[in-house]
Design a protein around this motif. Structure first.
Motif, mmCIF file in Angstrom:
data_model
loop_
_atom_site.group_PDB
_atom_site.id
_atom_site.type_symbol
_atom_site.label_atom_id
_atom_site.label_comp_id
_atom_site.label_asym_id
_atom_site.label_seq_id
_atom_site.Cartn_x
_atom_site.Cartn_y
_atom_site.Cartn_z
ATOM 1 N N PHE A 288 -15.279 -11.826 -41.140
ATOM 2 C CA PHE A 288 -16.187 -11.911 -42.277
ATOM 3 C C PHE A 288 -16.450 -13.379 -42.587
ATOM 4 N N PHE A 289 -17.540 -13.654 -43.273
ATOM 5 C CA PHE A 289 -18.064 -14.984 -43.587
ATOM 6 C C PHE A 289 -18.687 -15.647 -42.357
ATOM 7 N N ILE A 290 -18.022 -15.604 -41.207
ATOM 8 C CA ILE A 290 -18.548 -16.210 -39.985
ATOM 9 C C ILE A 290 -19.526 -15.238 -39.327
ATOM 10 N N ALA A 291 -20.750 -15.682 -39.089
ATOM 11 C CA ALA A 291 -21.737 -14.850 -38.392
ATOM 12 C C ALA A 291 -21.404 -14.838 -36.900
ATOM 13 N N CYS A 292 -21.175 -13.655 -36.347
ATOM 14 C CA CYS A 292 -20.745 -13.529 -34.957
ATOM 15 C C CYS A 292 -21.835 -12.935 -34.081
ATOM 16 N N THR A 293 -21.919 -13.421 -32.852
ATOM 17 C CA THR A 293 -22.725 -12.749 -31.838
ATOM 18 C C THR A 293 -21.905 -11.601 -31.271
ATOM 19 N N ARG B 38 -19.470 -4.954 -45.696
ATOM 20 C CA ARG B 38 -18.506 -5.891 -46.282
ATOM 21 C C ARG B 38 -18.377 -7.189 -45.476
ATOM 22 N N THR B 39 -18.529 -7.117 -44.151
ATOM 23 C CA THR B 39 -18.286 -8.299 -43.312
ATOM 24 C C THR B 39 -19.563 -8.970 -42.824
ATOM 25 N N GLN B 40 -20.679 -8.248 -42.879
ATOM 26 C CA GLN B 40 -21.968 -8.734 -42.355
ATOM 27 C C GLN B 40 -21.968 -8.898 -40.844
ATOM 28 N N ASN B 41 -20.972 -8.366 -40.187
ATOM 29 C CA ASN B 41 -20.923 -8.320 -38.720
ATOM 30 C C ASN B 41 -20.762 -6.876 -38.282
ATOM 31 N N HIS B 42 -21.509 -6.476 -37.267
ATOM 32 C CA HIS B 42 -21.533 -5.082 -36.819
ATOM 33 C C HIS B 42 -21.232 -4.996 -35.327
ATOM 34 N N ILE B 43 -20.340 -4.083 -34.980
ATOM 35 C CA ILE B 43 -20.029 -3.834 -33.568
ATOM 36 C C ILE B 43 -21.079 -2.878 -33.005
ATOM 37 N N GLU B 44 -21.980 -3.388 -32.206
ATOM 38 C CA GLU B 44 -23.002 -2.532 -31.606
ATOM 39 C C GLU B 44 -22.343 -1.527 -30.657
ATOM 40 N N PRO B 45 -22.913 -0.316 -30.536
ATOM 41 C CA PRO B 45 -22.317 0.691 -29.653
ATOM 42 C C PRO B 45 -22.077 0.193 -28.228
ATOM 43 N N GLU B 46 -22.987 -0.624 -27.715
ATOM 44 C CA GLU B 46 -22.793 -1.147 -26.355
ATOM 45 C C GLU B 46 -21.612 -2.104 -26.295
ATOM 46 N N THR B 47 -21.399 -2.846 -27.375
ATOM 47 C CA THR B 47 -20.226 -3.723 -27.459
ATOM 48 C C THR B 47 -18.950 -2.891 -27.515
ATOM 49 N N ALA B 48 -18.991 -1.809 -28.276
ATOM 50 C CA ALA B 48 -17.841 -0.897 -28.331
ATOM 51 C C ALA B 48 -17.550 -0.322 -26.951
ATOM 52 N N ARG B 49 -18.611 -0.012 -26.210
ATOM 53 C CA ARG B 49 -18.433 0.535 -24.858
ATOM 54 C C ARG B 49 -17.743 -0.487 -23.947
ATOM 55 N N THR B 50 -18.144 -1.740 -24.056
ATOM 56 C CA THR B 50 -17.513 -2.802 -23.262
ATOM 57 C C THR B 50 -16.044 -2.953 -23.631
ATOM 58 N N LEU B 51 -15.767 -2.998 -24.929
ATOM 59 C CA LEU B 51 -14.389 -3.177 -25.393
ATOM 60 C C LEU B 51 -13.513 -1.960 -25.108
ATOM 61 N N ASN C 269 -6.051 -2.236 -23.674
ATOM 62 C CA ASN C 269 -5.250 -2.122 -24.894
ATOM 63 C C ASN C 269 -6.107 -1.943 -26.145
ATOM 64 N N ILE C 270 -7.341 -1.528 -25.996
ATOM 65 C CA ILE C 270 -8.178 -1.192 -27.141
ATOM 66 C C ILE C 270 -8.337 0.323 -27.155
ATOM 67 N N ALA C 271 -7.719 0.943 -28.172
ATOM 68 C CA ALA C 271 -7.543 2.399 -28.168
ATOM 69 C C ALA C 271 -8.605 3.162 -28.932
ATOM 70 N N GLY C 272 -9.409 2.464 -29.756
ATOM 71 C CA GLY C 272 -10.393 3.206 -30.527
ATOM 72 C C GLY C 272 -11.095 2.342 -31.548
ATOM 73 N N ILE C 273 -11.818 3.009 -32.449
ATOM 74 C CA ILE C 273 -12.578 2.311 -33.481
ATOM 75 C C ILE C 273 -12.571 3.105 -34.781
ATOM 76 N N LYS C 274 -12.493 2.384 -35.893
ATOM 77 C CA LYS C 274 -12.725 2.985 -37.201
ATOM 78 C C LYS C 274 -14.139 2.619 -37.617
ATOM 79 N N ASP C 275 -14.966 3.631 -37.826
ATOM 80 C CA ASP C 275 -16.345 3.409 -38.234
ATOM 81 C C ASP C 275 -16.487 3.642 -39.727
ATOM 82 N N SER C 276 -16.704 2.553 -40.467
ATOM 83 C CA SER C 276 -16.926 2.658 -41.911
ATOM 84 C C SER C 276 -18.333 2.206 -42.284
ATOM 85 N N GLY C 277 -19.237 2.310 -41.328
ATOM 86 C CA GLY C 277 -20.604 1.891 -41.587
ATOM 87 C C GLY C 277 -21.380 2.865 -42.445
ATOM 88 N N GLY C 278 -21.039 4.139 -42.351
ATOM 89 C CA GLY C 278 -21.701 5.144 -43.171
ATOM 90 C C GLY C 278 -22.941 5.756 -42.563
#
Length: 293
Positions: free
Chosen positions: A105-110, A137-150, A155-164
Motif C-alpha cells: 500500500f502507498f507504493i504504486a506497483c506494476t 484499501r491498497t490501491q494495488n490490484h493483482i490481475e488474474p493473469e498475475t495470479a496465474r503466474t504466481l 510455495n504460493i498456495a492461494g489467494i484471498k480476494d477481498s475486491g468485492g
C-alpha cells in the motif's frame, strides 16, 4: 474437499491503546468454539496500527491459544518487500499454517513489481504463502493473469480476494481450476456461499467476528450437503452485513458491533473511526434484531 472458514480476527486493545492479549485470546477461543479458523493481523486486526514486535508477539499468542485445534494464517504484508520478508521469517519460525501477504500500500506497483514482491517472500520461507488482494484499501490490484503466474510458484498456495467484484473472483477461481494446489478464499461476506458453490476453498471473513456461529453454519451446512440450510444461514449473514455496513466503514462497524457484545475488545488505535453514541444505538438495535445482544 472440506471447505473452511477463517475469521479475520480483531486485535483487542486496552484503554491506553496497548494490546490486550488476554482479551484477544478470549476472541480466539470464541472462534475456535464456533469451529472457525483464525487469520490474525489482517485488515480487521488493525495490522497497519501494529508495530513489528507486536505482530510477532500477537502471532505467538494466537498460535499458543489455538494449540493446533484450528488453522492459523497471519498477514505479513507491508509496503516494502524488505520488511514483509522480515515478518514472514518470524511467522515461519513461530509455525503458522499460512502467511498471507497483502498487496503493498502507498507504493504504486506494476504487475511485474507485484510478481517480484510475492515471489521474493515465497522464496524466503517454507510456510505456504497466500496472496491478499484488497484494492480499495491498497490501491494495488493483482490481475488474474498475475495470479496465474504466481500460482505456478511452488510455495504460493492461494489467494484471498477481498475486491468485492464477482467477475474478479470468477477469474481467480478459473486460475484455481487450471493450477493444481492453488486455492481461492472469498473475502466478501455476501459471496460466501456463492464462492463455495463455484469452487472456492473457503472464506476469510471479517463479519464473522460479530456473528461466528452463522458463518460456521454456512460452512457446516454446505459441507454436509444441506444447501437449503446453507442458503438460510447465508441470507442471515448477508442481511446483517447490509444493515451493519450501511452505518459506516466496515472494519470499524465490525469492531464496534463486537465491542457492544464484549467491551473487553476495546476500541481501535487512533486515528481509527469511532462511532458516536447515536451510531452505537443503531448498532445495538441491529444486534438485538439478530439476537446478538
Amino acid at each position: 474437499m472440506t471447505k473452511q472458514a477463517f475469521v479475520a480476527l480483531v486485535t483487542c486493545f486496552n484503554e491506553d491503546e496497548t494490546i490486550n492479549y488476554q482479551a484477544t485470546r478470549a476472541q480466539v477461543r470464541r472462534q475456535v468454539d464456533a469451529g472457525n479458523n483464525i487469520m490474525c493481523a489482517g485488515t480487521n486486526g488493525d495490522f497497519t496500527a501494529l508495530t513489528f514486535e507486536e505482530k510477532v508477539r500477537l502471532t505467538e499468542e494466537v498460535v499458543d491459544e489455538v494449540d493446533g485445534r484450528v488453522k492459523v494464517i497471519v498477514n505479513a504484508g507491508m509496503p516494502a518487500t524488505f520488511e514483509t520478508v522480515k515478518l514472514a521469517r518470524e511467522f515461519d519460525r513461530i509455525g503458522v499454517d499460512g502467511i498471507a501477504v497483502i498487496t503493498p500500500f502507498f507504493i504504486a506497483c506494476t504487475q511485474d513489481g507485484l510478481i517480484r514482491h510475492f515471489s521474493t517472500v515465497a522464496d524466503t520461507v517454507k510456510t505456504p504463502i497466500y496472496l491478499y488482494d484488497i484494492p480499495a484499501r491498497t490501491q494495488n490490484h493483482i490481475e488474474p493473469e498475475t495470479a496465474r503466474t504466481l500460482a505456478r510458484h511452488g510455495n504460493i498456495a492461494g489467494i484471498k480476494d477481498s475486491g468485492g467484484a464477482k467477475e474478479t473472483l470468477e477469474a481467480y477461481l478459473q486460475v484455481a481450476k487450471e493450477v493444481e494446489g492453488f486455492e481461492v478464499y472469498s473475502g466478501p461476506d455476501h459471496l460466501v456461499l456463492w464462492a463455495l458453490q463455484n469452487g472456492a476453498a473457503g472464506c476469510i471473513s471479517g463479519l464473522g467476528n460479530a456473528m461466528p456461529d452463522v458463518l460456521a453454519g454456512i460452512l457446516n451446512a454446505f459441507n454436509a450437503g444441506d444447501i437449503a440450510e446453507a442458503e438460510r444461514q447465508q441470507a442471515t449473514f448477508a442481511a446483517f452485513r447490509t444493515e451493519l455496513y450501511a452505518l459506516g466503514f466496515a472494519p470499524a462497524m465490525v469492531k464496534r458491533a463486537l465491542y457492544l457484545q464484549d467491551a473487553s475488545v476495546g476500541a481501535s488505535r487512533q486515528p481509527a473511526l469511532l462511532p458516536t453514541k447515536a451510531q452505537d444505538d443503531q448498532i445495538a438495535t441491529i444486534l438485538r434484531r439478530y439476537r446478538l445482544l
